[in-house]
Design a protein around this motif. Structure first.
Motif, PDB file in Angstrom:
ATOM      1  N   ARG A   1      13.058   2.745  -6.346  1.00  0.00           N
ATOM      2  CA  ARG A   1      12.101   3.393  -7.440  1.00  0.00           C
ATOM      3  C   ARG A   1      11.311   4.807  -6.923  1.00  0.00           C
ATOM      4  O   ARG A   1      10.507   5.391  -7.448  1.00  0.00           O
ATOM      5  N   GLY A   2      11.853   5.160  -5.509  1.00  0.00           N
ATOM      6  CA  GLY A   2      11.479   6.454  -4.997  1.00  0.00           C
ATOM      7  C   GLY A   2      10.000   6.356  -4.099  1.00  0.00           C
ATOM      8  O   GLY A   2       9.771   7.062  -3.522  1.00  0.00           O
TER       9      GLY A   2
ATOM     10  N   GLU B   1       0.193   1.815  -3.303  1.00  0.00           N
ATOM     11  CA  GLU B   1      -0.575   0.720  -3.982  1.00  0.00           C
ATOM     12  C   GLU B   1       0.144   0.638  -5.339  1.00  0.00           C
ATOM     13  O   GLU B   1       0.331   1.777  -5.955  1.00  0.00           O
ATOM     14  N   VAL B   2       0.202  -0.209  -6.243  1.00  0.00           N
ATOM     15  CA  VAL B   2       0.615  -0.307  -7.671  1.00  0.00           C
ATOM     16  C   VAL B   2      -0.839  -1.358  -8.304  1.00  0.00           C
ATOM     17  O   VAL B   2      -0.513  -2.335  -8.125  1.00  0.00           O
ATOM     18  N   GLU B   3      -1.254  -0.573  -9.250  1.00  0.00           N
ATOM     19  CA  GLU B   3      -2.334  -1.413  -9.833  1.00  0.00           C
ATOM     20  C   GLU B   3      -3.190  -2.157  -8.632  1.00  0.00           C
ATOM     21  O   GLU B   3      -3.519  -3.247  -9.231  1.00  0.00           O
TER      22      GLU B   3
ATOM     23  N   ASN C   1       7.784   4.955 -15.600  1.00  0.00           N
ATOM     24  CA  ASN C   1       7.695   5.036 -14.544  1.00  0.00           C
ATOM     25  C   ASN C   1       6.417   4.274 -13.769  1.00  0.00           C
ATOM     26  O   ASN C   1       5.566   4.209 -14.514  1.00  0.00           O
ATOM     27  N   ILE C   2       6.627   3.651 -12.668  1.00  0.00           N
ATOM     28  CA  ILE C   2       5.746   2.826 -12.008  1.00  0.00           C
ATOM     29  C   ILE C   2       4.652   3.717 -11.305  1.00  0.00           C
ATOM     30  O   ILE C   2       4.971   4.991 -10.836  1.00  0.00           O
ATOM     31  N   ARG C   3       3.493   3.799 -11.831  1.00  0.00           N
ATOM     32  CA  ARG C   3       2.483   4.610 -11.163  1.00  0.00           C
ATOM     33  C   ARG C   3       2.003   4.009  -9.823  1.00  0.00           C
ATOM     34  O   ARG C   3       1.528   2.902  -9.769  1.00  0.00           O
ATOM     35  N   TYR C   4       2.114   4.915  -8.735  1.00  0.00           N
ATOM     36  CA  TYR C   4       1.748   4.393  -7.551  1.00  0.00           C
ATOM     37  C   TYR C   4       0.734   5.252  -6.786  1.00  0.00           C
ATOM     38  O   TYR C   4       0.938   6.518  -6.967  1.00  0.00           O
ATOM     39  N   ASN C   5      -0.124   4.837  -5.727  1.00  0.00           N
ATOM     40  CA  ASN C   5      -0.755   5.557  -4.938  1.00  0.00           C
ATOM     41  C   ASN C   5      -0.395   5.534  -3.422  1.00  0.00           C
ATOM     42  O   ASN C   5      -0.296   4.289  -3.080  1.00  0.00           O
TER      43      ASN C   5
END
Length: 424
Positions: free
Chosen positions: A367-368, A329-331, A267-271
């Protein structure tokens, strides 16, 4: 990991595909029919506390085995009774009384049970067999006699409860149902050649209220019913699930193609956070990315965003009290944005109502993340005292489904666009 739902008409190869996925990724938690399943209840008894205590008392000699195959969920007890070896006459028939399907619950009760269990399910990394369509739709058609449009409306509600960022549905489409069911009819016989599976399937259909009302009694009637169900399930995929589903030819799909699907990716971790003032220049990028381009149409030149009807979305953003922007944001990289302002744009409905814009870079779509940004923005607008918000969207844009899923409704339309409003 994703949650993978494998669906299709009986005999389309669901169990085989589930087994292949389980072998490819042993970390998946597999839920086959009859297993305990956090969202589906086929072949399981669903009991209140008094009902459960009564069963334990009645079958006291098997209490330990029953308890071992029981899971407590809030105020209910779920027994995977087909896993219990039992020689006591009448036990399995007694357990069947507590199943939720075959008309044993009212439509309102069944609907509440299904929606609540999907809503409460928050995990990922599950592999589900027959947990989204088969048992639910069979019950709605055969025992509750719901029409296609009412079933679609129910699935709109159900899909709204799904965490779409973790959701993938693999649907095995059977092109020649008559031939396929005919083969299974011969294969699934007992040692004496009796057509056990076929007789069970036909009886299930003919004994249902729907089957009785239509006078069903033959092989052709069974095929007619299954064809109708398959067409309905494919319509739900087209109209509601969209790109979260993959339709595959039953038993003829490319194994490598399926393995290559982005199902086993982490899963992509996003903020999601508010955009800083020094980042507003990025809105030009996201404005261009937000332009809907139909299939077969060339990308417009980038300077199209300089048109006055588009600049209204970004020019001087942050200088008005009603300007609000959230970014994902992703990474450390900003990959998407959702922003609102009160403006006279394509989606303007009335004075003081903020209009929505949302955009993600292509590689981060599906990806939601967009849904999560939308929901967070809607919550913020409500907290700030706004009563509604609006947007305009091209009718052919796949994002229409996402907007509906987060609460937007169509209030007007023209030749090319829907005007949608969400009451806060």
């Amino acid at each position: 990991m994703k949650n993978i739902f494998v669906e299709g008409i009986q005999g389309s190869g669901k169990s085989t595909l589930v087994q292949k996925f389980a072998e490819w990724n042993p970390k998946l938690y597999v839920c086959r029919e009859g297993d305990y399943n956090p969202i589906e209840l086929a072949w399981c008894a669903f009991m209140t506390a008094p009902e459960y205590e009564s069963i334990l008392e009645t079958y006291g000699s098997m209490k330990e085995e029953i308890v071992k195959n029981t899971v407590k969920e809030q105020e209910h007890y779920i027994i995977t009774y087909t896993k219990i070896p039992m020689d006591i006459p009448g036990f399995y028939e007694e357990m069947e009384r507590f199943e939720v399907y075959n008309g044993r619950k009212t439509w309102a009760q069944l609907k509440e049970i299904i929606l609540t269990r999907f809503k409460n399910f928050k995990k990922a990394g599950y592999l589900f067999e027959c947990s989204f369509f088969q048992n639910i739709i069979e019950d709605l058609i055969l025992f509750h006699e719901r029409g296609d449009e009412e079933i679609k409306d129910f699935y709109k509600e159900l899909f709204h409860e799904v965490n779409t960022g973790d959701f993938v549905l693999l649907y095995l489409y059977e092109e020649d149902l008559e031939e396929s069911i005919g083969i299974i009819r011969k294969e699934r016989c007992d040692g004496e050649g009796n057509e056990v599976w076929y007789r069970m399937m036909l009886e299930y259909l003919t004994a249902s209220p729907y089957g009785k009302r239509n006078g069903y009694s033959t092989f052709e009637d069974l095929i007619k019913h299954l064809r109708h169900r398959q067409e309905l399930e494919l319509a739900i995929i087209r109209e509601i699930i969209g790109d979260k589903a993959v339709v595959l030819p039953a038993k003829k799909y490319d194994i490598n193609q399926i393995k290559d699907l982005a199902i086993f990716q982490r899963n992509i971790r996003y903020n999601i956070r508010h955009m800083d003032k020094n980042e507003t220049g990025l809105l030009d990028d996201f404005l261009y990315e937000a332009i809907f381009i139909p299939d077969g149409v060339e990308l417009p030149p980038r300077d199209i965003i300089n048109a006055p009807e588009l600049q209204v979305y970004v020019q001087g953003f942050g200088t008005r009290e009603d300007d609000i922007c959230l970014v994902a944001e992703v990474e450390g990289k900003i990959v998407g944005a959702v922003w609102v302002r009160v403006m006279d744009d394509y989606g303007h409905v009335e004075e003081g109502v903020p209009s929505f814009a949302i955009s993600l870079y292509k590689e981060y779509r599906g990806r939601g993340i967009g849904t999560a940004m939308m929901k967070q923005m809607l919550a913020e607008l409500k907290n700030r005292g706004y009563k509604k918000t609006s947007l305009a969207v091209q009718k052919a844009n796949y994002a229409v489904k996402m907007y509906k899923n987060v609460g937007f409704e169509i209030v007007d339309e023209n030749k090319e666009e829907y005007i949608m409003v969400c009451a806060l």
